[in-house]
Design a protein around this motif. Structure first.
Motif, PDB file in Angstrom:
ATOM      1  N   ASP A 164      55.064  23.701  21.377  1.00 36.55           N
ATOM      2  CA  ASP A 164      54.369  22.749  20.396  1.00 36.55           C
ATOM      3  C   ASP A 164      52.899  22.986  20.458  1.00 36.55           C
ATOM      4  OD1 ASP A 164      56.871  21.670  19.689  1.00 36.55           O
ATOM      5  OD2 ASP A 164      56.412  20.087  21.120  1.00 36.55           O
ATOM      6  N   SER A 165      52.171  23.174  21.808  1.00 35.93           N
ATOM      7  CA  SER A 165      50.949  23.429  21.784  1.00 35.93           C
ATOM      8  C   SER A 165      50.527  24.523  21.064  1.00 35.93           C
ATOM      9  CB  SER A 165      50.599  23.488  23.233  1.00 35.93           C
ATOM     10  OG  SER A 165      51.007  22.157  23.891  1.00 35.93           O
ATOM     11  N   LEU A 166      51.391  25.681  21.323  1.00 38.31           N
ATOM     12  CA  LEU A 166      50.967  27.062  20.662  1.00 38.31           C
ATOM     13  C   LEU A 166      50.998  26.838  19.071  1.00 38.31           C
ATOM     14  CD1 LEU A 166      52.808  29.928  22.395  1.00 38.31           C
ATOM     15  CD2 LEU A 166      50.479  29.892  21.704  1.00 38.31           C
ATOM     16  N   ARG A 167      51.898  26.082  18.558  1.00 35.90           N
ATOM     17  CA  ARG A 167      51.946  25.813  17.195  1.00 35.90           C
ATOM     18  C   ARG A 167      50.629  24.988  16.760  1.00 35.90           C
ATOM     19  NH1 ARG A 167      57.465  23.646  17.609  1.00 35.90           N
ATOM     20  NH2 ARG A 167      58.474  25.604  17.707  1.00 35.90           N
ATOM     21  N   ILE A 168      50.124  24.059  17.539  1.00 35.35           N
ATOM     22  CA  ILE A 168      48.779  23.660  17.199  1.00 35.35           C
ATOM     23  C   ILE A 168      47.487  24.556  17.274  1.00 35.35           C
ATOM     24  CG2 ILE A 168      47.186  21.686  18.222  1.00 35.35           C
ATOM     25  CD1 ILE A 168      49.592  19.969  19.081  1.00 35.35           C
ATOM     26  N   PHE A 169      47.963  25.272  18.181  1.00 32.19           N
ATOM     27  CA  PHE A 169      46.804  26.421  18.241  1.00 32.19           C
ATOM     28  C   PHE A 169      46.951  27.378  17.174  1.00 32.19           C
ATOM     29  CE2 PHE A 169      45.273  30.561  20.070  1.00 32.19           C
ATOM     30  CZ  PHE A 169      43.794  30.119  19.942  1.00 32.19           C
ATOM     31  N   LEU A 170      47.916  27.498  16.638  1.00 28.13           N
ATOM     32  CA  LEU A 170      48.247  28.326  15.653  1.00 28.13           C
ATOM     33  C   LEU A 170      47.968  27.755  14.061  1.00 28.13           C
ATOM     34  CD1 LEU A 170      51.198  30.764  16.713  1.00 28.13           C
ATOM     35  CD2 LEU A 170      48.593  31.090  16.660  1.00 28.13           C
ATOM     36  N   GLY A 171      47.622  26.454  14.175  1.00 30.73           N
ATOM     37  CA  GLY A 171      47.302  26.054  12.971  1.00 30.73           C
ATOM     38  C   GLY A 171      48.390  24.784  12.519  1.00 30.73           C
ATOM     39  N   ALA A 172      49.047  24.252  13.312  1.00 32.74           N
ATOM     40  CA  ALA A 172      50.100  23.172  12.804  1.00 32.74           C
ATOM     41  C   ALA A 172      48.947  21.960  12.973  1.00 32.74           C
ATOM     42  CB  ALA A 172      51.212  23.011  13.680  1.00 32.74           C
ATOM     43  N   PRO A 173      49.476  21.263  11.713  1.00 31.76           N
ATOM     44  CA  PRO A 173      48.435  19.767  11.549  1.00 31.76           C
ATOM     45  C   PRO A 173      48.800  18.961  12.811  1.00 31.76           C
ATOM     46  CG  PRO A 173      50.535  19.883  10.136  1.00 31.76           C
ATOM     47  CD  PRO A 173      50.444  21.151  10.839  1.00 31.76           C
ATOM     48  N   ILE A 174      47.634  18.367  13.232  1.00 36.06           N
ATOM     49  CA  ILE A 174      47.577  17.487  14.566  1.00 36.06           C
ATOM     50  C   ILE A 174      48.075  15.907  13.809  1.00 36.06           C
ATOM     51  CG2 ILE A 174      46.121  16.331  16.164  1.00 36.06           C
ATOM     52  CD1 ILE A 174      44.508  18.796  15.780  1.00 36.06           C
ATOM     53  N   PRO A 175      49.088  15.334  14.310  1.00 38.25           N
ATOM     54  CA  PRO A 175      49.561  14.032  13.859  1.00 38.25           C
ATOM     55  C   PRO A 175      48.157  13.116  13.745  1.00 38.25           C
ATOM     56  CG  PRO A 175      50.571  14.644  15.956  1.00 38.25           C
ATOM     57  CD  PRO A 175      49.977  15.804  15.470  1.00 38.25           C
ATOM     58  N   ASP A 176      48.259  12.480  12.883  1.00 37.71           N
ATOM     59  CA  ASP A 176      46.923  11.563  12.754  1.00 37.71           C
ATOM     60  C   ASP A 176      46.877  10.344  13.992  1.00 37.71           C
ATOM     61  OD1 ASP A 176      45.880  12.319  10.703  1.00 37.71           O
ATOM     62  OD2 ASP A 176      46.675  11.084   9.188  1.00 37.71           O
ATOM     63  N   ALA A 177      48.050   9.937  14.728  1.00 35.62           N
ATOM     64  CA  ALA A 177      47.991   9.166  15.642  1.00 35.62           C
ATOM     65  C   ALA A 177      47.315   9.368  16.782  1.00 35.62           C
ATOM     66  CB  ALA A 177      49.424   8.588  15.956  1.00 35.62           C
ATOM     67  N   MET A 178      47.310  10.879  16.940  1.00 37.91           N
ATOM     68  CA  MET A 178      46.710  11.646  18.231  1.00 37.91           C
ATOM     69  C   MET A 178      45.265  11.513  18.127  1.00 37.91           C
ATOM     70  SD  MET A 178      48.600  12.745  20.276  1.00 37.91           S
ATOM     71  CE  MET A 178      50.337  13.534  20.681  1.00 37.91           C
ATOM     72  N   THR A 179      44.650  11.505  16.686  1.00 36.64           N
ATOM     73  CA  THR A 179      43.128  11.704  16.568  1.00 36.64           C
ATOM     74  C   THR A 179      42.457  10.508  16.725  1.00 36.64           C
ATOM     75  OG1 THR A 179      43.461  11.285  14.210  1.00 36.64           O
ATOM     76  CG2 THR A 179      43.617  13.507  14.865  1.00 36.64           C
ATOM     77  N   SER A 180      41.059  10.448  17.033  1.00 32.76           N
ATOM     78  CA  SER A 180      40.267   9.509  17.415  1.00 32.76           C
ATOM     79  C   SER A 180      39.100   9.977  17.163  1.00 32.76           C
ATOM     80  CB  SER A 180      40.307   9.150  18.862  1.00 32.76           C
ATOM     81  OG  SER A 180      39.500   8.346  19.197  1.00 32.76           O
ATOM     82  N   ALA A 181      37.984   9.280  17.296  1.00 31.88           N
ATOM     83  CA  ALA A 181      36.737   9.509  16.921  1.00 31.88           C
ATOM     84  C   ALA A 181      35.881   9.570  18.388  1.00 31.88           C
ATOM     85  CB  ALA A 181      35.780   8.563  16.331  1.00 31.88           C
ATOM     86  N   THR A 182      34.866  10.579  18.587  1.00 27.60           N
ATOM     87  CA  THR A 182      33.986  10.593  20.001  1.00 27.60           C
ATOM     88  C   THR A 182      33.380   9.167  19.786  1.00 27.60           C
ATOM     89  OG1 THR A 182      32.201  11.441  18.835  1.00 27.60           O
ATOM     90  CG2 THR A 182      33.759  12.798  19.796  1.00 27.60           C
ATOM     91  N   TRP A 183      32.775   8.926  21.031  1.00 30.63           N
ATOM     92  CA  TRP A 183      32.009   7.562  21.068  1.00 30.63           C
ATOM     93  C   TRP A 183      30.913   7.414  20.375  1.00 30.63           C
ATOM     94  CZ3 TRP A 183      28.968   3.827  22.478  1.00 30.63           C
ATOM     95  CH2 TRP A 183      29.687   2.482  22.901  1.00 30.63           C
ATOM     96  N   LEU A 184      30.178   8.684  20.508  1.00 28.73           N
ATOM     97  CA  LEU A 184      28.954   8.528  19.555  1.00 28.73           C
ATOM     98  C   LEU A 184      28.939   8.712  18.042  1.00 28.73           C
ATOM     99  CD1 LEU A 184      26.584  11.320  21.391  1.00 28.73           C
ATOM    100  CD2 LEU A 184      26.329   8.860  21.279  1.00 28.73           C
TER     101      LEU A 184
END
Lengths: 364, 503, 182
Positions: A164-184
């Motif tokens: 899956d990681s390779l797929r992510i590296f090759l451009g698969a979309p990242i699930p929204d639940a995973m994303t977050s913002a940096t502190w700043l």
């Protein structure tokens, strides 16, 4: 040309050497980066590792292409002096850990070809190649460059497998639940929405406290404490001097302290500034880049303080949540001028280069 | 110790370097005296300044200590026969110099008697006038024994004229590998102190500060014992750091005063001499002996028996090495032959070069020590800037010189460079920085010489044109005069003729 | 539109006038580079280049009628310096130059005829009639005018000996990366 200078292979003194070498410096820096990098892999999983490998490979690839085009004889030797790999490593530390492959390749191209080789190669570039690449990517591709991942160990979702990681590296979309913002980034968005910082830091939606490193961000952003440790190692080893890092941190913390004490609702605390964003990476690994920082200790103090101050200004008043990259590039541009005006005093001469006056002596 | 090393990066201005000193075991080996070799080769130029002029002819018998070459010019030194024997040739030999060029030398075949000529010892040297002391030093042909080989008497006279108050004695011996000054102080401390007191008298200075690096505790102890009872001679341990033995640095550490650029220590009331020079001064003044031998350190990984040897001047390095135990594996693995220390010494093409007055060491370095590697591009790490004891910017200067912008390099302070080698020692890219600077200095003086020569040529050509013009004019004038005379004569003739006629 | 065009045209005309006036009033008589080049040349006016004196040779080099390599006493260093000054590219390998030379008299052959000293541009040859001549090394420019005048072949050009005082440490070889460095 001059027959008087022609002769056998004559070598001048010294006939001894301290044993230091470029490759050893680079190796030490890489060693210092290792703990923070491993911590980052643990935080963000396989995709971060693949991105790290990919970025370094891209940098080495572009370096090899350039060397071949220039007709350099010993490509292999130059390629593995560690400089291109280090550039790639530093660039990887500033990318979002789940960034796709083309960011790595384009970043490597910008860093090595545009940032370094067109200036004449190692030692000739004016700007820090990794920062050139990061800033160029950020300006060109703002979306993938700000797709941060919240730390996996804190997550309910399972960490992606290698495939899956390779797929992510090759451009698969990242699930929204995973994303977050940096502190700043989070603070900046809230501020822009008109929410004051006291509410932001107090609210439940705030990411966890920065100093543990368990937060969203790039590899070089989350593990501030480990980067600090790596930096101290470099100072003790004599690879870098303390001047630029300390001045940078001071340049960041002092205005932050003043701002925060004046208006805590508008300005972040110094600790957030120091531990958040690329402060530590910038202080110990970017501002201490040999090629693009001033040669003299006093020049390095000015240089570091300038970066810190500019970064704070951008973070506090600019459109971007983080300004370390821009600050480094701006001060890089000033480095030749600093080198010109901040010179060590020659023994027996005053600052202007005139011989010292003779002291008054009796009987003369 | 460990803590200071950890804190070192945080300490203040940190000039110079701390190389591995490689001094022991050579420094601890007892001093050996080399027996007389069959032949001695004495170059006429063993010092800074004008070459000496040979005063002997081939076939002439000389006695030990007899003067065989006269000093020429203001800054020069005479040369004496190191043993009794016959002058067999005045011929060119390879100079102890990296160029491998030759220079004239007087070759003496020893007769084995080794008898001194008439010496004029002085039982009560401290009653001599200062001027007499420096005359005796001059006559003895003593030069700075630290390596620069500047005639010692010239320095003593200059110091007396400048009325210096402090005599700084350089026992720093900061060069790695070398220990001949160390040995000098350990074995001959009394003679060194007596020499220092004589130099105090000659210069009129009131006190002598003997700077000894703290990595030589035995020498410090010996000198302290010898100097006890002489308040004017103070032993001052200084931290071991290269280049502590450089004049300007040592003066600053010991007196706290900086020598102004383009100036001499005498400008601030200081004169610097080496411990070896002090001992030679004593021998010259007290015993009347000229400088005919010196202590030489043999060292380096390729040397079988590192140590210090007392060697007659003019002995070939080859003979010294053979006496001292030869090279490991007969020179297999020998990467570089160096006369002097590794930091500022001179590479020589082979060992058939003579020991001269300024030779402090003979080093046989293997490849690891010589550290000859390919250089890489400068990464502007600034280590050379930190290491430079003069506060220069070696990386900037070398970049200018690489592009032949020599005047730019001069503007950056090339003339202040002392060629100590700290920058090249620390350079991670192994750029031969010192070679750039030495090349630039040589090239600049060559350009100066050429300019002077060009001007002289133009002047000569102009003079010739003027001369030819003058000669042509004079010829024309002479011709005109002769014609006028002839006409006058003819006129007179006709006059007298007419007068005769009229009379 | 009209205003822009006319103002630009006006500006151009005014500047053109100014330049024209400047070229007239600030005109430099003679070519300053001739003087600079003449200064660089040996200055002995030996005539080996085929021109009457170094000044004329400098003019010819600037005109392009003579190559920068036309001065034998100057040799390769001078040719390179002139080429650099004038921005010319030069193949120095074609210049036959074995370094600076001086004339040397073979004393056993010299008959003291004085023919050589008459042609020496710097009066570097001393010696009266019937006396063995000698060349003052410092004054000889190496023009070799005297060589062919000698009836007994006593004069020869010898390379200037390199002495310890004149030796210059070679510039470090640029061997890293095999890259041209400039």
């Amino acid at each position: 040309m001059n027959p008087l200078t022609q002769g056998a292979a004559t070598v001048a003194s010294p006939h001894a050497h301290g044993g230091n070498s470029v490759a050893r410096c680079m190796l030490d820096v890489q060693l210092a980066l290792t703990p923070a990098t491993l911590f980052g892999f643990w935080l963000y999983g396989w995709p971060a590792f693949i991105l790290w490998v990919g970025t370094i490979a891209a940098c080495l690839f572009w370096e090899a292409v350039c060397l071949r085009l220039q007709g350099v004889g010993r490509v292999r030797e130059t390629l593995f002096d560690g400089s291109a790999a280090l550039t790639g490593w530093l660039l990887a530390m500033t990318l979002p850990p789940w960034a796709p492959w083309w960011l790595a390749v384009v970043g490597g191209f910008i860093a090595i070809v545009i940032g370094k080789q067109v200036f004449g190669g190692l030692g000739q570039n004016v700007f820090n190649p990794a920062m050139v690449a990061r800033v160029a990517l950020l300006v060109s591709f703002p979306l993938p460059m700000t797709a941060w991942i919240s730390p996996l160990p804190l997550h309910a979702l399972p960490a992606p497998e290698l495939l899956d990681s390779l797929r992510i590296f090759l451009g698969a979309p990242i699930p929204d639940a995973m994303t977050s913002a940096t502190w700043l980034g989070h603070a900046k968005t809230e501020l822009m929405r008109g929410v004051d910082l006291l509410q932001v830091t107090g609210s439940d939606t705030a990411p966890p406290l920065p100093w543990t490193g368990l937060r969203a961000g790039s590899l070089g952003e989350s593990s501030a404490v480990l980067l600090l440790a790596g930096g101290l190692y470099l100072i003790v080893r004599g690879v870098i001097s303390w001047h630029a890092p300390l001045a940078l941190l001071a340049g960041l913390a002092l205005p932050a302290l003043i701002g925060h004490s004046l208006d805590p609702a508008r300005y972040l605390a110094p600790s957030v500034h120091l531990l958040g964003g690329g402060a530590m990476l910038g202080a110990f690994f970017i501002a201490t880049d040999y090629v693009t920082s001033p040669n003299t200790r006093s020049g390095q103090l000015v240089f570091g303080f300038g970066i810190g101050l500019i970064a704070w200004i951008i973070r506090s008043w600019g459109g971007y949540p983080e300004g370390m990259g821009f600050a480094v590039l701006l001060m890089n541009a000033l480095t030749p001028i600093l080198d010109r005006f901040v010179k060590p005093r020659v023994l027996g001469r005053d600052r202007r280069g005139r011989p010292l006056d003779l002291p008054e002596r009796e009987g003369t | 110790m460990r803590l200071t090393r950890l804190l070192k990066p945080f300490s203040g201005r940190d000039w110079g370097i701390h190389p591995d000193d490689h001094k022991r075991p050579a420094a601890d080996a007892p001093l050996r005296v080399m027996p007389l070799p069959a032949r001695l080769y004495l170059p006429v130029q063993q010092h800074l300044g004008g070459a000496a002029r040979p005063t002997v002819v081939v076939g002439q018998k000389v006695r030990k200590g007899e003067r065989i070459a006269d000093a020429q010019g203001m800054v020069s030194a005479p040369i004496h026969a190191p043993t009794s024997g016959t002058v067999v040739a005045v011929t060119d030999i390879t100079a102890p110099h990296p160029s491998g060029l030759s220079l004239p030398a007087i070759v003496i075949e020893a007769d084995g008697d080794d008898v001194w000529g008439t010496l004029s010892p002085c039982p009560r040297p401290f009653e001599l006038a200062p001027q007499t002391i420096s005359e005796r030093v001059y006559a003895a042909g003593i030069v700075g024994m630290g390596g620069a080989a500047f005639p010692a008497a010239v320095k003593l006279d200059g110091a007396a004229r400048a009325r210096v108050d402090t005599l700084v004695i350089n026992g720093g011996e900061c060069e790695p590998y070398l220990s001949c000054d160390d040995r000098q102080m350990r074995d001959f401390a009394d003679e060194v102190v007596e020499g220092i007191r004589l130099m105090l008298r000659a210069t009129g200075a009131t006190s002598a500060l003997v700077g000894i690096e703290d990595n030589k505790p035995e020498a410090i102890a010996a000198m302290r014992t010898a100097a006890a009872g002489h308040d004017c001679v103070r032993i001052r341990p200084v931290p071991a750091r290269y280049p502590m033995g450089s004049e300007k640095q040592l003066v600053q550490v010991l007196t706290g005063v900086e020598v102004p650029a383009e100036g001499l220590p005498a400008d601030i009331g200081v004169v610097v001499h080496n411990v070896g020079t002090a001992r030679a001064v004593r021998a010259a003044v007290v015993e009347g002996k000229p400088l005919v031998s010196r202590l030489v350190t043999l060292n380096g990984n390729c040397m079988n028996a590192p140590g210090n040897v007392e060697v007659r001047l003019g002995t070939l390095a080859e003979d010294v090495i053979a006496f001292a135990g030869g090279l490991k594996g007969d020179g297999l693995g020998l990467a570089r032959r160096v006369l002097g220390g590794p930091m500022m010494g001179l590479q020589v093409p082979h060992w058939r070069v003579p020991v001269v007055k300024g030779t402090s060491g003979i080093l046989a370095l293997d490849a690891d020590e010589a550290a000859a590697r390919q250089s890489h591009p400068c990464i502007r790490c600034g280590r050379c800037v930190q290491a430079c004891p003069m506060g220069l910017l070696p990386l900037e200067m070398s970049a200018r010189i690489r592009n032949d912008a020599l005047t730019d390099a001069v503007d950056l302070g090339l003339k202040d460079c002392i060629a100590c080698g700290c920058c090249a020692y620390v350079c991670p890219s192994r750029i031969p920085l010192v070679q750039y600077f030495v090349h630039a200095k040589g090239e600049l003086s060559r350009q100066d010489r050429n300019r002077l020569r060009n001007e002289a040529t133009k002047r000569l050509a102009q003079q010739r044109t003027d001369r030819l013009a003058r000669e042509a004019r004079e010829k024309a004038e002479a011709a005109a005069r002769r014609r006028a005379e002839r006409e006058a004569k003819a006129a007179a003739k006709t006059d007298t003729a007419t007068a005769g006629e009229s009379a | 539109m009209l205003a822009a065009v006319s103002s630009l045209a006006l500006l151009g005309a005014a500047l053109g006038l100014l330049l024209g006036a400047a070229s007239r009033w600030l005109r430099v008589e003679g070519n300053p580079i001739v003087d600079e080049l003449t200064d660089m040349m040996p200055g002995s006016n030996c005539g080996q280049c085929g021109f009457p004196g170094c000044g004329k040779a400098a003019e010819a080099i600037i005109d392009g009628t003579a190559p920068p390599t036309c001065c034998p006493p100057g040799g390769k260093p001078l040719a390179a310096a002139i080429a650099a000054k004038l921005g010319l590219t030069l193949d120095l390998t074609t210049v036959a130059d074995e370094g600076p030379k001086v004339a040397v008299v073979a004393e056993e052959l010299c008959i003291g005829c004085c023919r050589c000293s008459k042609v020496c541009p710097t009066d570097a040859i001393i010696g009266a009639a019937k006396q063995i001549h000698n060349v003052m090394r410092d004054a000889c420019t190496g023009c070799s005018n005297c060589i062919e005048k000698c009836p007994t072949d006593a004069l020869a050009m010898r390379p200037t000996p390199i002495t310890l005082q004149h030796w210059v440490m070679p510039k470090p070889a640029l061997h890293y990366r095999g890259m041209p460095c400039a």
